[in-house]
Design a protein around this motif. Structure first.
Motif, PDB file in Angstrom:
ATOM      1  N   ILE A   1       0.867  -1.125   0.030  1.00 12.87           N
ATOM      2  CA  ILE A   1       0.020  -0.003  -0.086  1.00 12.87           C
ATOM      3  C   ILE A   1       0.699   1.163   0.151  1.00 12.87           C
ATOM      4  O   ILE A   1       0.375   2.210  -0.643  1.00 12.87           O
ATOM      5  CB  ILE A   1      -0.975   0.002   1.248  1.00 12.87           C
ATOM      6  CG1 ILE A   1      -2.061  -1.239   0.945  1.00 12.87           C
ATOM      7  CG2 ILE A   1      -1.786   1.360   1.298  1.00 12.87           C
ATOM      8  CD1 ILE A   1      -2.899  -1.515   2.284  1.00 12.87           C
ATOM      9  N   HIS A   2       1.906   1.061   0.521  1.00 13.31           N
ATOM     10  CA  HIS A   2       3.062   2.458   0.674  1.00 13.31           C
ATOM     11  C   HIS A   2       3.493   2.463  -0.797  1.00 13.31           C
ATOM     12  O   HIS A   2       3.475   3.635  -1.256  1.00 13.31           O
ATOM     13  CB  HIS A   2       4.230   1.933   1.383  1.00 13.31           C
ATOM     14  CG  HIS A   2       4.002   2.287   2.900  1.00 13.31           C
ATOM     15  ND1 HIS A   2       3.022   2.937   3.351  1.00 13.31           N
ATOM     16  CD2 HIS A   2       4.713   1.901   4.042  1.00 13.31           C
ATOM     17  CE1 HIS A   2       2.990   3.112   4.703  1.00 13.31           C
ATOM     18  NE2 HIS A   2       4.007   2.383   4.924  1.00 13.31           N
ATOM     19  N   ALA A   3       3.475   1.562  -1.748  1.00 20.57           N
ATOM     20  CA  ALA A   3       3.733   1.691  -3.263  1.00 20.57           C
ATOM     21  C   ALA A   3       2.726   2.082  -4.052  1.00 20.57           C
ATOM     22  O   ALA A   3       2.561   2.858  -4.857  1.00 20.57           O
ATOM     23  CB  ALA A   3       4.350   0.328  -3.790  1.00 20.57           C
ATOM     24  N   PHE A   4       1.492   1.885  -3.461  1.00 25.26           N
ATOM     25  CA  PHE A   4       0.213   2.114  -4.393  1.00 25.26           C
ATOM     26  C   PHE A   4      -1.021   2.324  -3.086  1.00 25.26           C
ATOM     27  O   PHE A   4      -1.713   1.558  -2.695  1.00 25.26           O
ATOM     28  CB  PHE A   4      -0.385   0.655  -5.020  1.00 25.26           C
ATOM     29  CG  PHE A   4       0.635   0.377  -6.136  1.00 25.26           C
ATOM     30  CD1 PHE A   4       0.745   0.693  -7.312  1.00 25.26           C
ATOM     31  CD2 PHE A   4       1.736  -0.856  -5.778  1.00 25.26           C
ATOM     32  CE1 PHE A   4       1.615   0.562  -8.179  1.00 25.26           C
ATOM     33  CE2 PHE A   4       2.615  -1.124  -6.597  1.00 25.26           C
ATOM     34  CZ  PHE A   4       2.703  -0.430  -8.164  1.00 25.26           C
TER      35      PHE A   4
ATOM     36  N   GLY B   1      -3.801   5.051   1.556  1.00 26.06           N
ATOM     37  CA  GLY B   1      -2.330   4.853   2.283  1.00 26.06           C
ATOM     38  C   GLY B   1      -2.705   3.795   3.323  1.00 26.06           C
ATOM     39  O   GLY B   1      -3.788   3.385   3.512  1.00 26.06           O
ATOM     40  N   SER B   2      -1.599   3.617   4.300  1.00 28.11           N
ATOM     41  CA  SER B   2      -1.664   2.573   5.246  1.00 28.11           C
ATOM     42  C   SER B   2      -1.198   2.950   6.605  1.00 28.11           C
ATOM     43  O   SER B   2       0.042   3.588   6.553  1.00 28.11           O
ATOM     44  CB  SER B   2      -1.265   1.202   4.811  1.00 28.11           C
ATOM     45  OG  SER B   2      -1.295   0.157   5.772  1.00 28.11           O
ATOM     46  N   HIS B   3      -1.408   2.749   7.650  1.00 30.93           N
ATOM     47  CA  HIS B   3      -1.026   3.190   8.873  1.00 30.93           C
ATOM     48  C   HIS B   3      -1.356   2.096  10.080  1.00 30.93           C
ATOM     49  O   HIS B   3      -2.242   1.244   9.663  1.00 30.93           O
ATOM     50  CB  HIS B   3      -1.349   4.468   9.551  1.00 30.93           C
ATOM     51  CG  HIS B   3      -2.949   4.506   9.564  1.00 30.93           C
ATOM     52  ND1 HIS B   3      -3.976   4.840   8.928  1.00 30.93           N
ATOM     53  CD2 HIS B   3      -3.743   4.357  10.992  1.00 30.93           C
ATOM     54  CE1 HIS B   3      -5.073   4.843   9.186  1.00 30.93           C
ATOM     55  NE2 HIS B   3      -5.084   4.355  10.649  1.00 30.93           N
ATOM     56  N   TRP B   4      -0.717   1.949  10.960  1.00 33.10           N
ATOM     57  CA  TRP B   4      -0.856   1.138  12.144  1.00 33.10           C
ATOM     58  C   TRP B   4      -2.165   1.373  13.025  1.00 33.10           C
ATOM     59  O   TRP B   4      -2.074   2.591  13.351  1.00 33.10           O
ATOM     60  CB  TRP B   4       0.356   1.091  12.866  1.00 33.10           C
ATOM     61  CG  TRP B   4       1.802   0.212  12.274  1.00 33.10           C
ATOM     62  CD1 TRP B   4       2.764   0.894  11.863  1.00 33.10           C
ATOM     63  CD2 TRP B   4       1.825  -1.041  12.149  1.00 33.10           C
ATOM     64  NE1 TRP B   4       3.412   0.052  11.348  1.00 33.10           N
ATOM     65  CE2 TRP B   4       3.143  -1.279  11.569  1.00 33.10           C
ATOM     66  CE3 TRP B   4       0.764  -2.186  12.345  1.00 33.10           C
ATOM     67  CZ2 TRP B   4       3.470  -2.594  10.974  1.00 33.10           C
ATOM     68  CZ3 TRP B   4       1.370  -3.136  11.957  1.00 33.10           C
ATOM     69  CH2 TRP B   4       2.630  -3.626  11.329  1.00 33.10           C
TER      70      TRP B   4
ATOM     71  N   CYS C   1      -8.693  -2.555   0.237  1.00 31.50           N
ATOM     72  CA  CYS C   1      -9.944  -2.620   0.150  1.00 31.50           C
ATOM     73  C   CYS C   1     -10.698  -3.503  -0.692  1.00 31.50           C
ATOM     74  O   CYS C   1     -10.335  -3.617  -1.794  1.00 31.50           O
ATOM     75  CB  CYS C   1     -10.339  -1.166  -0.301  1.00 31.50           C
ATOM     76  SG  CYS C   1     -12.209  -0.806  -0.175  1.00 31.50           S
ATOM     77  N   PRO C   2     -11.611  -4.542  -0.128  1.00 37.36           N
ATOM     78  CA  PRO C   2     -12.150  -5.430  -0.787  1.00 37.36           C
ATOM     79  C   PRO C   2     -13.346  -5.235  -1.502  1.00 37.36           C
ATOM     80  O   PRO C   2     -14.173  -5.866  -2.175  1.00 37.36           O
ATOM     81  CB  PRO C   2     -12.650  -6.427   0.370  1.00 37.36           C
ATOM     82  CG  PRO C   2     -12.796  -5.598   1.632  1.00 37.36           C
ATOM     83  CD  PRO C   2     -11.919  -4.603   1.366  1.00 37.36           C
TER      84      PRO C   2
END
Length: 760
Positions: free
Chosen positions: A289-292, A300-303, A312-313
């Motif tokens: 997700i960091h790349a896409f 984006g993505s985070h903890w 995302c499905p």
């Protein structure tokens, strides 16, 4: 090789005579032990005139290549010797990996119905040969094999080894070395965890950014933990070959090209080992997700509280990405199974997404667990369209599962998961954290726990048990920064697992007797294995006038070395060649070494001078201990200190009663312990998760915190009589272990008799 209907190769072996067998009647030190072994008379001697005979139509080329590697071939002779090693096809042997061996003074006959079975037969023959064959610098004039007959086949079809190459990266050379070790011990599935939040390790040509960006990271908290631990253990050092400087940043990483992995697949296939790739989704996808960033619902993505933002499905673009990735994965890996992962998904972003709310309404999905199931089922249909079978971690049971999905059980704290899956008709691979997560630290109990692991849950009927197809050891690499560390955690535990899932008849005492013969073979193969545990001491020792450190070596060829200045023992440190008399407080660091310099566990022994604790006088005591029960999650035993318990009961000893069933809980045992004589007492506290033992005015053992099963020990000097006793224990979820043993003087640790425990 010429296409002859009958082909004869002749071995030419030179120089030193080695006799692997003193007596033909000796039990062979084979691991895993075959289904049937009958010792015969005499021995077969392999000499430069010994021929290897096989039929080219039988498809035994890989077994022949392995046998020829073990017994180096020279020039062909014009005719064979009367003494031969023959590889023979036998259609009556129907098990894919089944084989038979018959050794007499005149012939070695290997029989199998399938090529995999013949290869397994050669590995058994390999273990019967002397260790010197593993060392190619040593030439051998003649080799001896004992007269015997073996009939063998595996108890389970799935005998797996997992390696997480995402958190820390491992070279292709190491993967080949691991495959070689698996082949020797008849393990047949290598599960590669190729992607995770911390790294994307496989080249995907349609998406080069996955490795350009996702294969590299700045140091994380686990890297920092490894760096701290390397001060006491060099194997915890991060491999410098994986560290680069880019744009002023220090990065850790690496990845495999598709061609490298295709070559690895061929290498494994020649040893009849399947490589099972895992690209973990929809969770554990931060590196991708960091790349896409558009892969997630929110961008984006985070903890989150526990896990990272998943893909995302509810976007068709997510399925397009996943299918494109797995199309290339399937081109690399021809395995029947593909692992989707699908574990530890933080679904909060889905619950808040308008797209997901719309999709859930359209598909009639009641919650995000069913939405995750929707994703898994769609991916399974895609896998099936490519002729593959899906494996997922046992979370895929949540929200509903198709009857064709395969379940890999890992959550020890959900014991019903494999039962539910098997009763649903899903095939199940058993890999619970306790005892099959090999990143958990090994101790003196590890081999026994693995060997006695119940592959089939007790609740299943014989018919339902057929859906349990085997077991697998998992090695997660957050704190496995080096190949030496991986070896240390795998071996010899993999040998215990290998026998558990291959052998139909199990005998742990026999296994323990056969195991020492394999340590030298592992060392010859440059495996950085864990040496047997040392015993006869505690971590925290006390003495009144003096103590004597006298250790019985578990293997005769070990040298014990120690230091008293806080430094780590090395090959030049003083040898503990005789009992060491201790009269002053001191800290001793101790380790065993093999003749070739392999170092075992580093033990830190603290010695403190004490006087005997005085007993207390208490009237009208009764049997047992008082115990307070807290139904709550605790990080450590101190969390119970100011709370009121949910209930109390009387315990006869240090056991956890069946009615203590909360997923997470704490227990406080208290009362007195009655010692029949004055002496120095050692206590051994094995627990998962944390525990502390207090006797009188002293903390004897501190094994606190959240951790896997781990034993710690301590000593206390006590006068005969009653002494105040407390043991605090916590379980954080995932299955608990609690065991307390004691010894007096140099005695063996034993269970504390119930009669010792008293309460008012």
């Amino acid at each position: 090789m010429k296409p002859l209907s009958r082909l004869i190769l002749t071995s030419a072996i030179t120089l030193v005579m080695i006799n692997a067998w003193a007596q033909a009647s000796t039990q062979p030190s084979l691991i895993p032990y075959p289904a049937s072994v009958t010792m015969g008379k005499g021995e077969f001697v392999i000499t430069p005139g010994t021929g290897i005979v096989f039929d080219i139509k039988d498809g035994f080329e890989n077994a022949l290549a392995e046998l020829s590697r073990l017994i180096p071939s020279g020039k062909s002779l014009p005719r064979p010797s009367t003494k031969v090693i023959e590889l023979q096809k036998d259609a009556a042997i129907t098990s894919t990996e089944g084989y038979q061996i018959a050794i007499t003074g005149q012939k070695v006959l290997l029989k199998a119905g399938k090529p995999a079975g013949m290869f397994r037969a050669v590995q058994t023959l390999r273990q019967l040969l002397p260790i010197a064959i593993e060392n190619k610098s040593t030439e051998i004039q003649s080799l001896r094999l004992p007269g015997l007959t073996i009939t063998d086949e595996p108890a389970y079809g799935w005998r797996g080894v997992h390696l997480d190459v995402a958190r820390h990266f491992f070279s292709i050379a190491y993967l080949k070395k691991l495959i070689d070790g698996m082949a020797l011990y008849k393990l047949n599935k290598l599960h590669l965890h190729l992607t995770d939040d911390q790294g994307w390790r496989v080249e995907i040509k349609k998406y080069p950014a996955l490795t350009e960006k996702g294969a590299w990271r700045t140091f994380d908290k686990n890297d920092s933990a490894c760096m701290r631990k390397q001060k006491d253990d060099p194997d915890m050092a991060i491999d410098p070959k994986r560290i680069v400087k880019r744009n002023g940043k220090t990065l850790y990483g690496g990845f495999y090209t598709q061609q490298q992995l295709k070559d690895l697949v061929q290498y494994a296939a020649a040893r009849y080992i399947d490589i099972i790739p895992e690209v973990d989704m929809p969770g554990h996808m931060m590196a991708a997700i960091h790349a896409f960033p558009d892969l997630s619902c929110e961008g984006g993505s985070h903890w989150g509280e526990l896990f990272s933002t998943p893909i995302c499905p509810c976007k068709e673009s997510s399925f397009e990405f996943a299918q494109n990735v797995f199309t290339e994965i399937m081109d690399i890996f021809p395995s029947e199974y593909i692992h989707l992962g699908a574990d530890e998904v933080d679904r909060k972003s889905w619950a808040q997404s308008p797209l997901c709310k719309e999709l859930m309404a359209k598909e009639g999905l009641k919650n995000t667990a069913e939405l995750q199931s929707y994703f898994v089922k769609r991916m399974e249909k895609f896998f099936q369209s490519k002729g593959r079978k899906l494996i997922g971690w046992d979370e895929i049971l949540e929200g509903g599962i198709s009857p064709t999905a395969n379940v890999m059980y890992w959550r020890s704290w959900v014991p019903e998961a494999p039962v539910t899956a098997a009763r649903n008709g899903n095939r199940v691979i058993m890999s619970p954290g306790n005892p099959l997560y090999f990143d958990n630290l090994p101790d003196a109990h590890s081999l026994s726990n693995i060997y006695h692991f119940k592959v089939v849950p007790e609740k299943l009927t014989a018919e339902e048990a057929k859906f349990i197809i085997g077991a697998q050891a998992n090695l997660w690499s957050e704190q496995v920064p080096s190949e030496n560390r991986a070896d240390y955690l795998y071996f010899p535990r993999l040998l215990a697992l290998a026998e558990r899932v291959w052998s139909a008849h199990l005998d742990f005492s026999s296994f323990q007797q056969r195991l020492p013969a394999h340590y030298n073979r592992l060392e010859a193969l440059r495996v950085h294995y864990r040496l047997p545990d040392l015993s006869g001491f505690a971590e925290h020792n006390v003495f009144v006038s003096q103590a004597i450190l006298d250790i019985k070596k578990p293997l005769p060829n070990l040298v014990l070395r120690y230091t008293t200045n806080g430094s780590i023992p090395v090959a030049t440190s003083p040898a503990l060649s005789k009992p060491l008399v201790i009269k002053q407080p001191v800290t001793i660091k101790l380790a065993a070494f093999t003749a070739k310099g392999l170092r075992g566990e580093i033990y830190t022994l603290n010695y403190k001078k004490e006087t005997y604790q005085e007993p207390v006088t208490v009237a009208n005591t009764k049997a047992g201990l008082q115990c307070k029960y807290f139904k709550k999650y605790f990080l450590n035993t101190g969390g119970m200190k100011t709370l009121q318990p949910d209930s109390q009961f009387i315990a006869p000893n240090i056991t956890v009663p069946a009615f203590v069933s909360a997923p997470s809980f704490g227990l406080q045992y208290s009362g007195y312990i009655d010692f029949p004589e004055t002496g120095i007492y050692s206590f051994y506290l094995l627990c998962d998760d944390g525990g502390r033992l207090m006797i009188g005015n002293k903390e004897v053992v501190n094994n606190d915190g959240q951790h896997a099963p781990l034993e710690k020990s301590g000593q206390v000097a006590l006068k005969k009589g009653l002494h105040p006793f407390q043991l605090h224990f916590i379980e954080g979820g995932g299955g608990f272990t609690l065991q307390l043993k004691y010894s007096k003087g140099s005695g063996e640790p034993v269970r504390i008799p119930d009669s010792f425990f008293r309460q008012q």
